[in-house]
Design an enzyme around this catalytic site. Structure first.
Site, PDB file in Angstrom:
ATOM      1  N   PRO A  72       0.894  -1.195   0.043  1.00 40.36           N
ATOM      2  CA  PRO A  72      -0.049   0.067  -0.036  1.00 40.36           C
ATOM      3  C   PRO A  72       0.741   1.058  -0.015  1.00 40.36           C
ATOM      4  CG  PRO A  72      -0.112  -1.279   1.992  1.00 40.36           C
ATOM      5  CD  PRO A  72       0.418  -2.072   1.205  1.00 40.36           C
ATOM      6  N   ASN A  73       0.347   2.002  -0.896  1.00 40.11           N
ATOM      7  CA  ASN A  73       0.721   3.681  -0.941  1.00 40.11           C
ATOM      8  C   ASN A  73       2.269   3.767  -1.686  1.00 40.11           C
ATOM      9  OD1 ASN A  73      -1.177   4.800   0.764  1.00 40.11           O
ATOM     10  ND2 ASN A  73      -0.251   3.739   2.589  1.00 40.11           N
TER      11      ASN A  73
ATOM     12  N   ALA B 115       2.889  -0.787   4.897  1.00 39.69           N
ATOM     13  CA  ALA B 115       2.633  -0.791   6.534  1.00 39.69           C
ATOM     14  C   ALA B 115       2.157  -1.858   6.793  1.00 39.69           C
ATOM     15  CB  ALA B 115       1.426   0.309   6.757  1.00 39.69           C
TER      16      ALA B 115
ATOM     17  N   ARG C 275      12.617   5.416  12.616  1.00 34.62           N
ATOM     18  CA  ARG C 275      11.401   6.104  12.423  1.00 34.62           C
ATOM     19  C   ARG C 275      10.544   5.866  13.861  1.00 34.62           C
ATOM     20  NH1 ARG C 275       9.115   5.289   6.734  1.00 34.62           N
ATOM     21  NH2 ARG C 275       7.820   7.115   7.478  1.00 34.62           N
TER      22      ARG C 275
ATOM     23  N   GLU D 206      12.839  -9.109   1.877  1.00 38.50           N
ATOM     24  CA  GLU D 206      12.054  -8.159   2.556  1.00 38.50           C
ATOM     25  C   GLU D 206      12.959  -6.895   1.983  1.00 38.50           C
ATOM     26  OE1 GLU D 206      11.036  -8.248   6.530  1.00 38.50           O
ATOM     27  OE2 GLU D 206      10.377  -6.347   6.824  1.00 38.50           O
TER      28      GLU D 206
ATOM     29  N   ASN E  22       7.999  -5.611  -0.537  1.00 43.38           N
ATOM     30  CA  ASN E  22       7.975  -4.507   0.290  1.00 43.38           C
ATOM     31  C   ASN E  22       6.379  -4.316   0.704  1.00 43.38           C
ATOM     32  OD1 ASN E  22       7.682  -1.851   1.643  1.00 43.38           O
ATOM     33  ND2 ASN E  22       8.870  -0.838   0.257  1.00 43.38           N
TER      34      ASN E  22
ATOM     35  N   HIS F 140      12.666  -2.524   2.379  1.00 41.25           N
ATOM     36  CA  HIS F 140      12.027  -1.216   2.768  1.00 41.25           C
ATOM     37  C   HIS F 140      12.967   0.013   2.303  1.00 41.25           C
ATOM     38  CE1 HIS F 140       9.185  -3.324   5.359  1.00 41.25           C
ATOM     39  NE2 HIS F 140      10.089  -3.930   5.774  1.00 41.25           N
ATOM     40  N   LEU F 141      12.404   0.762   1.487  1.00 42.91           N
ATOM     41  CA  LEU F 141      13.196   2.163   0.948  1.00 42.91           C
ATOM     42  C   LEU F 141      13.652   2.716   2.144  1.00 42.91           C
ATOM     43  CD1 LEU F 141      10.354   2.743  -1.111  1.00 42.91           C
ATOM     44  CD2 LEU F 141      12.460   2.992  -2.252  1.00 42.91           C
ATOM     45  N   SER F 142      12.970   3.064   3.326  1.00 39.83           N
ATOM     46  CA  SER F 142      13.513   3.933   4.432  1.00 39.83           C
ATOM     47  C   SER F 142      13.894   3.076   5.580  1.00 39.83           C
ATOM     48  CB  SER F 142      12.200   4.683   5.112  1.00 39.83           C
ATOM     49  OG  SER F 142      11.200   3.673   5.653  1.00 39.83           O
TER      50      SER F 142
ATOM     51  N   ASP G  40       1.774 -15.301   6.636  1.00 41.26           N
ATOM     52  CA  ASP G  40       1.460 -16.861   6.288  1.00 41.26           C
ATOM     53  C   ASP G  40       1.601 -17.384   4.855  1.00 41.26           C
ATOM     54  OD1 ASP G  40       0.699 -17.308   8.894  1.00 41.26           O
ATOM     55  OD2 ASP G  40      -1.276 -17.314   8.696  1.00 41.26           O
TER      56      ASP G  40
ATOM     57  N   TYR H  24      11.474   8.469   1.049  1.00 45.32           N
ATOM     58  CA  TYR H  24      11.187   7.464   0.086  1.00 45.32           C
ATOM     59  C   TYR H  24      11.822   7.841  -1.118  1.00 45.32           C
ATOM     60  CZ  TYR H  24       7.543   5.808   3.502  1.00 45.32           C
ATOM     61  OH  TYR H  24       6.929   5.246   4.824  1.00 45.32           O
TER      62      TYR H  24
ATOM     63  N   HIS I  88       4.022  -4.534   9.452  1.00 48.21           N
ATOM     64  CA  HIS I  88       3.924  -4.058  10.915  1.00 48.21           C
ATOM     65  C   HIS I  88       3.055  -5.281  11.500  1.00 48.21           C
ATOM     66  CE1 HIS I  88       6.966  -1.434   9.680  1.00 48.21           C
ATOM     67  NE2 HIS I  88       6.147  -0.610   9.090  1.00 48.21           N
TER      68      HIS I  88
ATOM     69  N   ARG J  30       7.048   1.303  13.569  1.00 46.58           N
ATOM     70  CA  ARG J  30       7.708   0.631  12.504  1.00 46.58           C
ATOM     71  C   ARG J  30       8.719  -0.413  12.600  1.00 46.58           C
ATOM     72  NH1 ARG J  30       5.271   3.822   8.412  1.00 46.58           N
ATOM     73  NH2 ARG J  30       4.784   5.916   9.205  1.00 46.58           N
TER      74      ARG J  30
ATOM     75  N   ARG K  15       5.299  10.973  -2.755  1.00 48.06           N
ATOM     76  CA  ARG K  15       5.075  10.621  -1.069  1.00 48.06           C
ATOM     77  C   ARG K  15       6.098  10.685  -0.433  1.00 48.06           C
ATOM     78  NH1 ARG K  15       4.715   4.625   1.396  1.00 48.06           N
ATOM     79  NH2 ARG K  15       3.974   5.140   3.238  1.00 48.06           N
TER      80      ARG K  15
HETATM   81  C1  DQA Z   1       8.071   1.049   4.255  1.00 48.91           C
HETATM   82  C2  DQA Z   1       8.114   1.277   5.485  1.00 48.91           C
HETATM   83  C3  DQA Z   1       6.567   1.320   5.894  1.00 48.91           C
HETATM   84  O1  DQA Z   1       6.478   1.538   7.428  1.00 48.91           O
HETATM   85  C4  DQA Z   1       5.829   2.269   5.399  1.00 48.91           C
HETATM   86  O2  DQA Z   1       4.362   1.995   5.979  1.00 48.91           O
HETATM   87  C5  DQA Z   1       5.529   2.179   3.887  1.00 48.91           C
HETATM   88  C6  DQA Z   1       6.907   1.902   3.270  1.00 48.91           C
HETATM   89  C7  DQA Z   1       9.360   1.357   3.396  1.00 48.91           C
HETATM   90  O3  DQA Z   1       9.494   1.108   2.190  1.00 48.91           O
HETATM   91  O4  DQA Z   1      10.282   2.289   4.032  1.00 48.91           O
HETATM   92  O5  DQA Z   1       4.471   2.305   3.488  1.00 48.91           O
HETATM   93  O6  DQA Z   1       7.806  -0.272   3.809  1.00 48.91           O
END
Ligand code: DQA
Length: 148
Positions: free
Chosen positions: A9-10, A78, A108, A99, A75, A101-103, A88, A22, A81, A112, A17
């Site tokens: 998501p997002n 959210a 943070r 896995e 990725n 994550h950009l950040s 599963d 990011y 978490h 997270r 964003r």
């Molecule tokens: C994220 C980190 C998550 O906490 C956040 O909700 C995201 C992006 C990252 O790529 O840093 O949507 O997965």
């Protein structure tokens, strides 16, 4: 070699964003960089993004059981978490999953820091921006490549 890249998501809003967190690259920019880097080396990449938990779960199942993917880079946004259902699904497909994550999720908000998917993934890359996806595919290509 067939590797699926699944974004949650997002992440469709990358580029606009919170670019200070990011980065300025869109998901399309990242896809282009990845294709340029890996397709000449014979790695087929399949990109998917969904804002819904079920969409991500279906994509994980399809990667393994419909497309016969060798590995997945995910990725989960959210959902990382708190989604036991995505955890599963990762366990269920029994192919290597990395896995990304950009950040740096440890630099943070405290909520997270936890990842419910980390334990069922092969490993995790975080905080390196879009290059994390590239490094994940480098790793998977290396471990999947038949060695002579
Ligand atoms: C994220 C980190 C998550 O906490 C956040 O909700 C995201 C992006 C990252 O790529 O840093 O949507 O997965």
């Amino acid at each position: 070699m067939n590797i699926h890249i699944i974004n949650g998501p997002n992440l469709n809003l990358l580029g606009v964003r919170q670019p200070e967190i990011y980065g300025h690259e869109t998901l399309g920019d990242i896809e282009k960089k990845m294709r340029q880097r890996f397709e000449p080396t014979g790695v087929a990449l399949h990109f998917f993004q969904s804002n819904s938990e079920g969409g991500i779960i279906d994509a994980l199942h399809a990667a393994r059981y419909a497309h016969n993917a060798d590995a997945v880079v995910i990725n989960p946004g959210a959902y990382t978490h708190y989604s036991i259902a995505i955890r599963d699904a990762i366990s269920a497909i029994q192919i290597p999953v990395v896995e990304v994550h950009l950040s740096n999720i440890h630099a943070r908000e405290p909520f997270r820091e936890g990842s419910v998917v980390a334990a069922v993934c092969r490993g995790r890359i975080e905080g390196l921006g879009w290059r994390g996806y590239l490094l994940a595919v480098e790793y998977l290509r290396d471990i999947l490549e038949p060695k002579s």
